[in-house]
Design an enzyme around this catalytic site. Structure first.
Site, mmCIF file in Angstrom:
data_model
loop_
_atom_site.group_PDB
_atom_site.id
_atom_site.type_symbol
_atom_site.label_atom_id
_atom_site.label_comp_id
_atom_site.label_asym_id
_atom_site.label_seq_id
_atom_site.Cartn_x
_atom_site.Cartn_y
_atom_site.Cartn_z
ATOM 1 C CB ALA A 73 45.231 12.472 17.512
ATOM 2 N N GLY B 275 41.207 9.454 18.237
ATOM 3 C CA GLY B 275 42.156 8.386 18.122
ATOM 4 C C GLY B 275 42.515 7.321 19.133
ATOM 5 C CD GLU C 193 40.320 7.133 14.478
ATOM 6 O OE1 GLU C 193 39.953 7.422 13.187
ATOM 7 O OE2 GLU C 193 41.076 8.090 15.063
ATOM 8 C CD GLU D 59 38.002 11.924 15.432
ATOM 9 O OE1 GLU D 59 38.725 11.030 15.478
ATOM 10 O OE2 GLU D 59 36.729 11.934 15.638
#
Length: 258
Positions: free
Chosen positions: A65, A109, A112, A132
């Site tokens: 992300a 992300g 994911e 993360e």
């Protein structure tokens, strides 16, 4: 529809969606995720599209992300705005199969997002991770949940707590990816798999996708019952008659999605 962060092409019943933020290693910002949701909805609504392939670049599927987008946000902002929830739902409601073709980094992300797809074909250059923890946060789009279901508690804990990366060979052994291919053959393999799916009955394909995803949510007895009822239901379709008749007659079936 024109996109700023994606390249979308459709041919031979397959939509190819390529993440396209090369300067940021395809980091997932809200604009990209919003466009991805719209592109998937468009593919879902297009009767000519029978399978979807999602990919990035040779260097990165998606490196995570977008940290710059999140760095200064407060708890109130991310909680009240329910950061990533609507974007995740837009991806998961797609009923047609989605293949992730992953080369390079699929981190945070990006990992994911790949796991939200129905299966992953990885280049031998692929690297998966949920780092993360290095940023003082944790996964927020399934990195502790889907990853645990796919690779087991021990590896999920290892990756989420230490932030280490998993290479393509380990990812295949662990069950995160369905197959590993040389990087130069990644898109050929992914598009060939998509084309193979596109030849099947779309009614049957969507039923299979729904049943497999239910397996992650249900006890075995309930999952098998759900599977069996879908199996029974497919006997109401013309495609079941055509598929079995073609087998008996030793010819290729001509499915009509009826």
């Amino acid at each position: 529809m024109a996109y700023q962060n994606l390249i979308v092409e459709t041919s031979n019943h397959v939509t190819l969606i390529r993440l396209n933020r090369p300067d940021a290693l395809n980091a997932l910002n809200m604009e990209l995720l919003g466009e991805l949701g719209r592109a998937l909805a468009e593919a879902q609504a297009n009767d000519k599209v029978r399978c979807i392939v999602l990919t990035g670049s040779e260097k990165a599927f998606a490196a995570g992300a977008d940290i710059k987008m999140m760095a200064e946000k407060s708890f109130v902002e991310v909680f009240a705005g329910d950061l990533f929830t609507n974007e995740e739902k837009a991806i998961l409601k797609t009923r047609k199969p989605i293949i992730a073709a992953v080369a390079g980094y699929a981190l945070g992300g990006g990992c994911e997002l790949a796991m939200m797809c129905d299966f992953i074909i990885a280049a031998d250059t692929a690297r998966f991770g949920q780092p993360e923890v290095n940023l003082g946060v944790m996964a927020g789009m399934g990195g502790t949940q889907r990853l645990t279901r796919l690779v087991g508690r021990a590896k999920a804990m290892d990756m989420n707590l230490t932030g280490r990366f998993m290479d393509a060979e380990e990812a295949e052994r662990a069950g995160l990816v369905s197959r590993v291919v040389p990087a130069r053959k990644l898109m050929d393999e992914a598009m060939a798999a998509a084309q193979k799916i596109a030849e099947k009955s779309m009614i049957t394909v969507m039923a299979i996708k729904e049943a497999v995803h239910r397996a992650e949510e249900m006890p075995l007895s309930e999952g098998v019952l759900f599977e069996r009822r879908l199996f029974h239901a497919l006997f109401a379709t013309e495609d079941q008659k055509e598929g079995m008749r073609a087998f008996v007659e030793k010819r290729e079936p001509q499915f009509r999605d009826r």
